[in-house]
Motif scaffolding. Structure first.
Motif, PDB file in Angstrom:
ATOM      1  N   ALA A 246      10.297  -6.855   5.044  1.00 23.81           N
ATOM      2  CA  ALA A 246      10.632  -8.258   5.302  1.00 23.81           C
ATOM      3  C   ALA A 246      11.310  -8.418   6.659  1.00 23.81           C
ATOM      4  CB  ALA A 246      11.543  -8.777   4.193  1.00 23.81           C
ATOM      5  N   GLN A 247      11.963  -7.362   7.155  1.00 27.55           N
ATOM      6  CA  GLN A 247      12.615  -7.402   8.458  1.00 27.55           C
ATOM      7  C   GLN A 247      11.674  -7.000   9.602  1.00 27.55           C
ATOM      8  OE1 GLN A 247      14.047  -5.729   5.739  1.00 27.55           O
ATOM      9  NE2 GLN A 247      15.179  -7.601   5.258  1.00 27.55           N
ATOM     10  N   GLY A 248      10.420  -6.691   9.271  1.00 25.00           N
ATOM     11  CA  GLY A 248       9.438  -6.345  10.293  1.00 25.00           C
ATOM     12  C   GLY A 248       9.363  -4.878  10.634  1.00 25.00           C
ATOM     13  N   LEU A 249      10.094  -4.023   9.935  1.00 22.33           N
ATOM     14  CA  LEU A 249      10.056  -2.592  10.198  1.00 22.33           C
ATOM     15  C   LEU A 249       8.801  -1.964   9.599  1.00 22.33           C
ATOM     16  CD1 LEU A 249      13.759  -1.516   9.529  1.00 22.33           C
ATOM     17  CD2 LEU A 249      12.592  -1.526  11.735  1.00 22.33           C
ATOM     18  N   LYS A 250       8.174  -1.084  10.354  1.00 22.19           N
ATOM     19  CA  LYS A 250       7.046  -0.325   9.829  1.00 22.19           C
ATOM     20  C   LYS A 250       7.568   0.653   8.774  1.00 22.19           C
ATOM     21  CE  LYS A 250       4.231   1.290  12.972  1.00 22.19           C
ATOM     22  NZ  LYS A 250       3.616   2.208  13.986  1.00 22.19           N
ATOM     23  N   THR A 251       6.950   0.654   7.595  1.00 19.47           N
ATOM     24  CA  THR A 251       7.452   1.496   6.518  1.00 19.47           C
ATOM     25  C   THR A 251       6.317   1.901   5.594  1.00 19.47           C
ATOM     26  OG1 THR A 251       9.184   1.698   4.829  1.00 19.47           O
ATOM     27  CG2 THR A 251       8.038  -0.432   4.973  1.00 19.47           C
ATOM     28  N   ARG A 252       6.656   2.692   4.581  1.00 22.71           N
ATOM     29  CA  ARG A 252       5.716   3.113   3.543  1.00 22.71           C
ATOM     30  C   ARG A 252       6.430   3.101   2.205  1.00 22.71           C
ATOM     31  NH1 ARG A 252       4.177   7.607   7.989  1.00 22.71           N
ATOM     32  NH2 ARG A 252       2.329   6.603   8.834  1.00 22.71           N
ATOM     33  N   VAL A 253       5.674   2.841   1.145  1.00 23.72           N
ATOM     34  CA  VAL A 253       6.237   2.752  -0.202  1.00 23.72           C
ATOM     35  C   VAL A 253       5.875   4.031  -0.961  1.00 23.72           C
ATOM     36  CG1 VAL A 253       6.267   1.454  -2.360  1.00 23.72           C
ATOM     37  CG2 VAL A 253       6.031   0.237  -0.165  1.00 23.72           C
ATOM     38  N   LEU A 254       6.885   4.760  -1.389  1.00 26.13           N
ATOM     39  CA  LEU A 254       6.664   6.049  -2.046  1.00 26.13           C
ATOM     40  C   LEU A 254       5.720   5.926  -3.231  1.00 26.13           C
ATOM     41  CD1 LEU A 254       7.314   9.066  -2.355  1.00 26.13           C
ATOM     42  CD2 LEU A 254       9.342   8.397  -3.679  1.00 26.13           C
ATOM     43  N   ARG A 255       5.855   4.872  -4.021  1.00 23.85           N
ATOM     44  CA  ARG A 255       4.987   4.710  -5.187  1.00 23.85           C
ATOM     45  C   ARG A 255       3.520   4.631  -4.765  1.00 23.85           C
ATOM     46  NH1 ARG A 255       5.646   2.800 -10.416  1.00 23.85           N
ATOM     47  NH2 ARG A 255       7.654   3.840 -10.235  1.00 23.85           N
ATOM     48  N   ARG A 256       3.231   4.001  -3.644  1.00 22.85           N
ATOM     49  CA  ARG A 256       1.859   3.908  -3.156  1.00 22.85           C
ATOM     50  C   ARG A 256       1.367   5.271  -2.673  1.00 22.85           C
ATOM     51  NH1 ARG A 256      -1.051   0.515  -4.920  1.00 22.85           N
ATOM     52  NH2 ARG A 256      -2.199  -0.020  -3.024  1.00 22.85           N
ATOM     53  N   LEU A 257       2.243   6.049  -2.067  1.00 23.52           N
ATOM     54  CA  LEU A 257       1.858   7.392  -1.624  1.00 23.52           C
ATOM     55  C   LEU A 257       1.495   8.262  -2.822  1.00 23.52           C
ATOM     56  CD1 LEU A 257       4.596   8.168   1.080  1.00 23.52           C
ATOM     57  CD2 LEU A 257       2.592   6.688   1.253  1.00 23.52           C
ATOM     58  N   THR A 258       2.309   8.182  -3.865  1.00 21.59           N
ATOM     59  CA  THR A 258       2.040   8.942  -5.081  1.00 21.59           C
ATOM     60  C   THR A 258       0.714   8.524  -5.698  1.00 21.59           C
ATOM     61  OG1 THR A 258       4.417   9.133  -5.482  1.00 21.59           O
ATOM     62  CG2 THR A 258       2.957   9.550  -7.342  1.00 21.59           C
ATOM     63  N   ASP A 259       0.450   7.232  -5.698  1.00 20.81           N
ATOM     64  CA  ASP A 259      -0.799   6.707  -6.244  1.00 20.81           C
ATOM     65  C   ASP A 259      -1.995   7.286  -5.490  1.00 20.81           C
ATOM     66  OD1 ASP A 259      -2.694   5.240  -7.608  1.00 20.81           O
ATOM     67  OD2 ASP A 259      -2.218   3.342  -6.662  1.00 20.81           O
ATOM     68  N   GLU A 260      -1.904   7.319  -4.161  1.00 19.60           N
ATOM     69  CA  GLU A 260      -3.038   7.861  -3.402  1.00 19.60           C
ATOM     70  C   GLU A 260      -3.247   9.338  -3.692  1.00 19.60           C
ATOM     71  OE1 GLU A 260      -5.060   8.276   1.008  1.00 19.60           O
ATOM     72  OE2 GLU A 260      -3.423   6.860   0.729  1.00 19.60           O
ATOM     73  N   VAL A 261      -2.155  10.097  -3.763  1.00 16.06           N
ATOM     74  CA  VAL A 261      -2.271  11.531  -4.054  1.00 16.06           C
ATOM     75  C   VAL A 261      -2.920  11.750  -5.418  1.00 16.06           C
ATOM     76  CG1 VAL A 261      -0.935  13.613  -4.578  1.00 16.06           C
ATOM     77  CG2 VAL A 261      -0.391  12.257  -2.542  1.00 16.06           C
TER      78      VAL A 261
END
Length: 386
Positions: A299-314
């Protein structure tokens, strides 16, 4: 010597402002000792062959963009200790881990944009990694300087000296700067073959892996293990062409396909590639890079990643390969041993995190120790149940 034809059409190369300085720098690099030895690269190749048989597992991890200021002995020891700890978790799979650091050379980055807003709200060239320009967002700092290639060599050499006294960790980086990579090719005195002495393993990025392009041409001309990034838009026929070129007449494990498709698309886009490779699919190392396909903005515009999404892809990565009778070979991650706040745990955290005060990456967001440990543990759990 690097022929001009070796670089024609090369994407994501810096526009060096001092061609004569670049020429002198490259000539000096050609005369320096190899950073790694051919037998070390050959040993890694043999270990990667075991991954294709489901006997070993890979953890390839480290900084998104290494900083010269963080390549001293203390920092390298902290990074290798983190890799070793994560490797212990992977040992629960019953497959001995192969540890490959994104270190001692990950000093250049391809970027989506050529410029950004820097100091005093003025537009400046984008940061391309410490081997090219400075992280400081000023016009002077962002001016490409070919002399930085010598600094990249020196910092890599110092890092490798530290690694030699610690756990068994191989080194890797993206083979992006072709003048640098060509200058550090050496001849294996035993096999009389050319290898890249800049790292034990190099990879070709999603933006530079055209089958007939100069980056794949460079990879084809060396004996090191080579990784190739593949994103969601990858054409199965193109990936087949790349694998056929790089793996022809070479043993299993020579090529690692580093899958970076995103949790929303991997289930649809990975199966056609596995099928298109046919029997080649059994001879490549399949690595999951869940980082790059899941980058979002907070929401502050920082580039980030969501751990839950990373786990889902793996999890989906492992499931697809298992359905096709292939071995999930390991993980390719951007991590740090520092207690940073660059990735968040859940999508709900995007409204408040990550914490800007603890966001220190030079480029893309990295997993902190707790997040990296959780992701590796989940991958280990999946491997032990399929």
């Amino acid at each position: 010597m690097t022929a001009v034809s070796d670089l024609v059409g090369a994407a994501h190369q810096p526009t060096w402002p001092e061609p004569e300085v670049l020429r002198d720098t490259i000539e000096l690099l050609r005369r320096l000792p190899p950073l790694v030895e051919a037998q070390q690269c050959a040993r890694l190749a043999g270990e990667l062959a075991a991954v294709t048989r489901g006997e070993r597992v890979v953890l390839q991890a480290g900084d998104c963009a290494e900083l010269f200021s963080e390549s001293g002995p203390e920092a390298i020891r902290a990074k290798t200790a983190q890799l070793a700890g994560l490797g212990e978790s992977l040992s629960r799979t019953g497959r001995a881990p192969i540890l490959i650091g994104r270190m001692a050379g990950q000093y250049a980055k391809p970027r989506s944009h050529r410029a950004e807003i820097g100091a005093d709200d003025a537009e400046v060239p984008v940061y391309l990694g410490d081997a090219v320009n400075d992280l400081a967002p000023t016009a002077a700092g962002r001016r490409p300087d070919p002399r930085r290639l010598l600094l990249a060599y020196a910092h890599a050499a110092r890092a490798l000296q530290t690694l030699a006294a610690g756990p068994a960790v191989y080194t890797s980086h993206e083979a992006l700067l072709l003048e640098y990579e060509h200058a550090l090719r050496r001849t294996d005195p035993v096999r009389d073959e050319v290898f890249a002495s800049s790292a034990h393993m190099v990879w070709i990025g999603e933006r530079t892996r055209a089958p007939g392009g100069p980056h794949i041409g460079f990879a084809d001309g060396i004996t090191n293990p080579v990784g190739v990034k593949i994103g969601p838009e990858a054409d199965p026929a193109e990936i087949l062409a790349v694998v056929e070129r790089l793996a022809w007449n070479r043993p299993p494990g020579r090529v690692s396909l580093i899958v970076r498709m995103g949790a929303d698309r991997i289930g649809e886009r990975l199966p056609p590639i596995v099928r298109a490779l046919g029997e080649h699919a059994a001879n490549v190392v399949w690595l999951s890079d869940p980082m790059h396909g899941n980058t979002v903005r907070s929401a502050q515009g920082l580039k980030t990643r969501v751990l839950r999404r990373l786990t889902d892809e793996v999890e989906q990565f492992c499931a697809v390969l298992h359905r096709h009778g292939r071995h999930p070979g390991g993980l390719h991650l951007e991590i740090t041993p520092d207690e940073v706040s660059e990735c968040v745990d859940e999508s709900a955290d995007l409204s408040t995190g990550p914490d800007h005060a603890r966001y220190r990456s030079a480029c893309d967001p990295r997993l902190n120790p707790g997040q990296a440990g959780a992701l590796v543990e989940r991958f280990t759990d999946v491997l032990t149940t399929i």
